[in-house]
Design a protein around this motif. Structure first.
Motif, PDB file in Angstrom:
ATOM      1  N   ASN A   5      -2.584  -0.137   5.518  1.00 40.62           N
ATOM      2  CA  ASN A   5      -1.933  -1.284   5.008  1.00 40.62           C
ATOM      3  C   ASN A   5      -0.358  -1.794   5.963  1.00 40.62           C
ATOM      4  OD1 ASN A   5      -1.650  -0.717   1.307  1.00 40.62           O
ATOM      5  ND2 ASN A   5      -3.514  -1.056   2.045  1.00 40.62           N
ATOM      6  N   PHE A   7       1.113  -4.151   7.384  1.00 46.62           N
ATOM      7  CA  PHE A   7       1.689  -5.280   6.900  1.00 46.62           C
ATOM      8  C   PHE A   7       2.794  -6.248   8.377  1.00 46.62           C
ATOM      9  CE2 PHE A   7       1.813  -5.318   2.646  1.00 46.62           C
ATOM     10  CZ  PHE A   7       1.396  -3.672   2.215  1.00 46.62           C
ATOM     11  N   ILE A  20      -4.839 -15.951  11.932  1.00 51.08           N
ATOM     12  CA  ILE A  20      -5.311 -15.542  10.941  1.00 51.08           C
ATOM     13  C   ILE A  20      -7.081 -15.566  11.401  1.00 51.08           C
ATOM     14  CG2 ILE A  20      -7.121 -17.025   9.344  1.00 51.08           C
ATOM     15  CD1 ILE A  20      -4.460 -17.400   7.677  1.00 51.08           C
ATOM     16  N   ASN A  24      -9.482 -12.369  12.113  1.00 52.60           N
ATOM     17  CA  ASN A  24     -10.591 -12.733  11.379  1.00 52.60           C
ATOM     18  C   ASN A  24     -11.531 -12.697  12.254  1.00 52.60           C
ATOM     19  OD1 ASN A  24      -9.365 -13.684   8.748  1.00 52.60           O
ATOM     20  ND2 ASN A  24     -10.673 -15.961   9.305  1.00 52.60           N
ATOM     21  N   VAL A  27     -11.492  -8.194  12.381  1.00 56.26           N
ATOM     22  CA  VAL A  27     -11.939  -8.253  11.139  1.00 56.26           C
ATOM     23  C   VAL A  27     -13.710  -8.041  11.394  1.00 56.26           C
ATOM     24  CG1 VAL A  27     -12.811  -8.334   8.747  1.00 56.26           C
ATOM     25  CG2 VAL A  27     -10.053  -8.611   9.170  1.00 56.26           C
ATOM     26  N   LEU A  41      -8.492  -8.860   5.865  1.00 58.35           N
ATOM     27  CA  LEU A  41      -6.767  -9.199   6.216  1.00 58.35           C
ATOM     28  C   LEU A  41      -6.731 -10.295   5.480  1.00 58.35           C
ATOM     29  CD1 LEU A  41      -4.533 -10.599   8.449  1.00 58.35           C
ATOM     30  CD2 LEU A  41      -6.015 -12.602   8.892  1.00 58.35           C
ATOM     31  N   PHE A  42      -5.416 -10.114   4.574  1.00 58.21           N
ATOM     32  CA  PHE A  42      -5.336 -11.056   3.453  1.00 58.21           C
ATOM     33  C   PHE A  42      -3.657 -11.854   3.894  1.00 58.21           C
ATOM     34  CE2 PHE A  42      -7.799  -8.591   0.558  1.00 58.21           C
ATOM     35  CZ  PHE A  42      -8.478  -7.687   1.134  1.00 58.21           C
ATOM     36  N   THR A  43      -3.782 -12.606   3.106  1.00 60.87           N
ATOM     37  CA  THR A  43      -2.697 -13.600   2.542  1.00 60.87           C
ATOM     38  C   THR A  43      -1.895 -13.470   1.398  1.00 60.87           C
ATOM     39  OG1 THR A  43      -3.128 -15.557   2.134  1.00 60.87           O
ATOM     40  CG2 THR A  43      -3.297 -14.884   4.939  1.00 60.87           C
ATOM     41  N   SER A  44       0.148 -13.006   1.670  1.00 63.18           N
ATOM     42  CA  SER A  44       0.731 -13.152   1.001  1.00 63.18           C
ATOM     43  C   SER A  44       0.525 -14.555  -0.195  1.00 63.18           C
ATOM     44  CB  SER A  44       1.855 -13.131   0.935  1.00 63.18           C
ATOM     45  OG  SER A  44       2.340 -13.095  -0.523  1.00 63.18           O
ATOM     46  N   THR A  45       0.176 -14.431  -1.527  1.00 62.93           N
ATOM     47  CA  THR A  45       0.801 -15.856  -2.160  1.00 62.93           C
ATOM     48  C   THR A  45       1.768 -16.266  -2.881  1.00 62.93           C
ATOM     49  OG1 THR A  45       0.178 -14.370  -4.353  1.00 62.93           O
ATOM     50  CG2 THR A  45      -1.580 -15.530  -3.154  1.00 62.93           C
ATOM     51  N   THR A  46       2.838 -15.018  -2.622  1.00 61.12           N
ATOM     52  CA  THR A  46       3.790 -15.803  -2.624  1.00 61.12           C
ATOM     53  C   THR A  46       5.257 -15.702  -1.789  1.00 61.12           C
ATOM     54  OG1 THR A  46       4.643 -12.771  -3.236  1.00 61.12           O
ATOM     55  CG2 THR A  46       3.861 -14.267  -5.237  1.00 61.12           C
ATOM     56  N   VAL A  50       4.077 -13.796   5.034  1.00 57.17           N
ATOM     57  CA  VAL A  50       3.373 -12.547   5.088  1.00 57.17           C
ATOM     58  C   VAL A  50       2.310 -12.169   5.245  1.00 57.17           C
ATOM     59  CG1 VAL A  50       4.125 -10.271   3.808  1.00 57.17           C
ATOM     60  CG2 VAL A  50       6.217 -11.846   3.894  1.00 57.17           C
ATOM     61  N   MET A  52      -1.335  -9.167   5.758  1.00 59.28           N
ATOM     62  CA  MET A  52      -1.866  -7.718   5.743  1.00 59.28           C
ATOM     63  C   MET A  52      -2.768  -7.649   5.905  1.00 59.28           C
ATOM     64  SD  MET A  52      -2.155  -6.393   1.577  1.00 59.28           S
ATOM     65  CE  MET A  52      -2.029  -4.618   2.430  1.00 59.28           C
ATOM     66  N   CYS A  54      -5.675  -5.166   5.331  1.00 59.61           N
ATOM     67  CA  CYS A  54      -6.080  -3.389   4.746  1.00 59.61           C
ATOM     68  C   CYS A  54      -7.788  -3.226   5.180  1.00 59.61           C
ATOM     69  CB  CYS A  54      -5.985  -3.968   3.096  1.00 59.61           C
ATOM     70  SG  CYS A  54      -6.642  -2.931   2.080  1.00 59.61           S
ATOM     71  N   GLU A  90       1.384   1.460   7.149  1.00 61.22           N
ATOM     72  CA  GLU A  90       1.272   2.691   6.661  1.00 61.22           C
ATOM     73  C   GLU A  90       0.515   3.619   6.141  1.00 61.22           C
ATOM     74  OE1 GLU A  90       3.198   0.032   2.870  1.00 61.22           O
ATOM     75  OE2 GLU A  90       5.469   0.085   3.916  1.00 61.22           O
TER      76      GLU A  90
END
Lengths: 94, 94
Positions: A5, A7, A20, A24, A27, A41-46, A50, A52, A54, A90
């Motif tokens: 992971n 970040f 992104i 991509n 990826v 690749l992921f983007t935080s919803t909150t 940020v 990450m 994975c 991590e």
């Protein structure tokens, strides 16, 4: 197996879009690497700034070869340049 | 410590928006739970229907208390109802 992971925080919305796009591309290339079980690749919803990666690798040798690949060496520094304070990596063995 | 990566696939764009709304509520509540080191919801940049929770807990007791909390018991089933095939939970101890 190995799960990573990784970040990172971007500095601006423009940098996020570039990260992104580059991510991509990384990826798509990395999914072709030997021993790559998953890569995303992921983007935080909150936390809007940020993101990450994975990833899952069958073993350390595959991960090492990936980190020595031309696409990794070309793209990762470009993404790191867009981050506020580098990648926080991590690693989990399972 | 414990890291959880929980993946799920949503069926429609509408379900994705609902899942993010519910997920963000779960994130806000869970960050207040004892032993919660980090808790986030992320959307994939390459697979439009894939999301993941990424969580870190100090120990199993804190995680168990979280999974017994009212917010977990209320929200998680609502999110699961929006998924194509449930949550795929991956747990790492470190």
């Amino acid at each position: 197996m190995i799960r990573l992971n990784a970040f990172f925080q971007v500095k601006t919305d423009g940098d996020k879009l570039k990260a992104i796009e580059l991510g991509n591309e990384l990826v798509a290339e990395s999914l072709k690497d030997n021993g790559c079980v998953s890569y995303g690749l992921f983007t935080s919803t909150t936390r809007h700034d940020v993101l990450m990666f994975c990833e899952t690798w069958t073993d350390q040798a595959s991960l090492a070869a990936h980190m020595d690949s031309t696409h990794f060496k070309r793209i990762v520094p470009l993404i790191e340049a867009l981050t506020a304070n580098g990648m926080k990596l991590e690693k989990f063995e399972f």
